[in-house]
Scaffold this motif. Sequence first.
Motif, PDB file in Angstrom:
ATOM      1  N   HIS A  88      35.760  -8.592  -4.876  1.00  0.00           N
ATOM      2  CA  HIS A  88      35.631  -8.561  -6.337  1.00  0.00           C
ATOM      3  C   HIS A  88      36.043  -7.189  -6.840  1.00  0.00           C
ATOM      4  CE1 HIS A  88      33.617 -12.411  -6.331  1.00  0.00           C
ATOM      5  NE2 HIS A  88      32.863 -11.967  -5.349  1.00  0.00           N
ATOM      6  N   THR A  89      36.900  -7.194  -7.856  1.00  0.00           N
ATOM      7  CA  THR A  89      37.380  -5.943  -8.425  1.00  0.00           C
ATOM      8  C   THR A  89      37.156  -5.942  -9.923  1.00  0.00           C
ATOM      9  OG1 THR A  89      39.613  -6.774  -8.852  1.00  0.00           O
ATOM     10  CG2 THR A  89      39.198  -5.821  -6.685  1.00  0.00           C
ATOM     11  N   ARG A  90      37.212  -4.762 -10.470  1.00  0.00           N
ATOM     12  CA  ARG A  90      37.162  -4.579 -11.924  1.00  0.00           C
ATOM     13  C   ARG A  90      38.403  -3.810 -12.290  1.00  0.00           C
ATOM     14  NH1 ARG A  90      31.540  -3.095 -14.379  1.00  0.00           N
ATOM     15  NH2 ARG A  90      32.877  -3.576 -16.104  1.00  0.00           N
ATOM     16  N   LEU A  91      39.321  -4.480 -12.942  1.00  0.00           N
ATOM     17  CA  LEU A  91      40.598  -3.875 -13.297  1.00  0.00           C
ATOM     18  C   LEU A  91      40.547  -3.333 -14.720  1.00  0.00           C
ATOM     19  CD1 LEU A  91      42.894  -6.645 -11.808  1.00  0.00           C
ATOM     20  CD2 LEU A  91      42.157  -4.506 -10.738  1.00  0.00           C
ATOM     21  N   PRO A  92      40.891  -2.058 -14.893  1.00  0.00           N
ATOM     22  CA  PRO A  92      40.859  -1.484 -16.251  1.00  0.00           C
ATOM     23  C   PRO A  92      41.915  -2.134 -17.142  1.00  0.00           C
ATOM     24  CG  PRO A  92      41.817   0.067 -14.678  1.00  0.00           C
ATOM     25  CD  PRO A  92      41.351  -1.119 -13.894  1.00  0.00           C
ATOM     26  N   ARG A  93      41.603  -2.167 -18.442  1.00  0.00           N
ATOM     27  CA  ARG A  93      42.548  -2.702 -19.422  1.00  0.00           C
ATOM     28  C   ARG A  93      42.680  -1.702 -20.553  1.00  0.00           C
ATOM     29  NH1 ARG A  93      40.923  -8.877 -20.574  1.00  0.00           N
ATOM     30  NH2 ARG A  93      38.924  -7.942 -21.107  1.00  0.00           N
ATOM     31  N   LEU A 138      50.728 -13.240  -2.018  1.00  0.00           N
ATOM     32  CA  LEU A 138      49.326 -13.168  -2.424  1.00  0.00           C
ATOM     33  C   LEU A 138      49.162 -12.215  -3.605  1.00  0.00           C
ATOM     34  CD1 LEU A 138      47.617 -12.926   1.078  1.00  0.00           C
ATOM     35  CD2 LEU A 138      47.527 -14.863  -0.502  1.00  0.00           C
ATOM     36  N   ASP A 139      48.254 -12.559  -4.495  1.00  0.00           N
ATOM     37  CA  ASP A 139      47.948 -11.699  -5.633  1.00  0.00           C
ATOM     38  C   ASP A 139      46.887 -10.695  -5.179  1.00  0.00           C
ATOM     39  OD1 ASP A 139      47.846 -10.626  -8.153  1.00  0.00           O
ATOM     40  OD2 ASP A 139      46.614 -12.235  -8.993  1.00  0.00           O
ATOM     41  N   ILE A 140      47.302  -9.449  -4.980  1.00  0.00           N
ATOM     42  CA  ILE A 140      46.394  -8.401  -4.505  1.00  0.00           C
ATOM     43  C   ILE A 140      46.471  -7.239  -5.493  1.00  0.00           C
ATOM     44  CG2 ILE A 140      45.768  -6.901  -2.570  1.00  0.00           C
ATOM     45  CD1 ILE A 140      47.414  -8.794  -0.756  1.00  0.00           C
ATOM     46  N   PRO A 141      45.706  -7.304  -6.577  1.00  0.00           N
ATOM     47  CA  PRO A 141      45.826  -6.274  -7.609  1.00  0.00           C
ATOM     48  C   PRO A 141      45.131  -4.957  -7.263  1.00  0.00           C
ATOM     49  CG  PRO A 141      44.226  -7.886  -8.293  1.00  0.00           C
ATOM     50  CD  PRO A 141      44.823  -8.386  -7.010  1.00  0.00           C
ATOM     51  N   GLN A 142      44.241  -4.947  -6.273  1.00  0.00           N
ATOM     52  CA  GLN A 142      43.562  -3.690  -5.962  1.00  0.00           C
ATOM     53  C   GLN A 142      43.356  -3.517  -4.466  1.00  0.00           C
ATOM     54  OE1 GLN A 142      39.280  -2.645  -6.889  1.00  0.00           O
ATOM     55  NE2 GLN A 142      40.359  -1.457  -8.442  1.00  0.00           N
ATOM     56  N   VAL A 143      43.752  -2.356  -4.003  1.00  0.00           N
ATOM     57  CA  VAL A 143      43.525  -1.950  -2.617  1.00  0.00           C
ATOM     58  C   VAL A 143      42.926  -0.553  -2.676  1.00  0.00           C
ATOM     59  CG1 VAL A 143      44.579  -1.460  -0.383  1.00  0.00           C
ATOM     60  CG2 VAL A 143      45.511  -3.274  -1.823  1.00  0.00           C
ATOM     61  N   LEU A 144      41.864  -0.344  -1.935  1.00  0.00           N
ATOM     62  CA  LEU A 144      41.265   0.979  -1.838  1.00  0.00           C
ATOM     63  C   LEU A 144      41.793   1.648  -0.582  1.00  0.00           C
ATOM     64  CD1 LEU A 144      37.605  -0.053  -2.739  1.00  0.00           C
ATOM     65  CD2 LEU A 144      39.400   0.771  -4.274  1.00  0.00           C
TER      66      LEU A 144
END
Length: 140
Positions: free
Chosen positions: A92-97, A40-46
Amino acid sequence: MTTLADDLARDRRTARRLPASVMSNAKWRHLFTALRESGLDIPQVLVKFIDVEDMKVLGPVWLAGMPHAFIDSFNYGPFPLVSIEWLEFPRHTRLPRSGGLPPQEYAQDIDAIRACLEATGKQFSLEQTAHSLRVLGHVR
């Protein structure tokens, strides 16, 4: 300078003061292994640590080579599994770039994450809302 053993002893003492612990080291390791192997694509976990007021963004984690009671992370280095109060997977996440680009909006499939965890056969303490899936380690 504190050692990993000092961190583990401190976090165990802190955890004992909480009303209930619902995760063991083995269950946490099983959870992280299942998620890694799921593809699974899980780019953010808090993550909320038991001794820290605010939740933090947990980057990639590693179990290999770590003593049973620990996990290693890109963001925080090695830490005791007992220190995790809860993990949360936001829908929903907001990933920094980099390069001054605005954050990238990203949707995580929390239903697939839940199905992955349930497929392990382990009894995880899960709380799901419309916005996230939370795995409890300790109950306050």
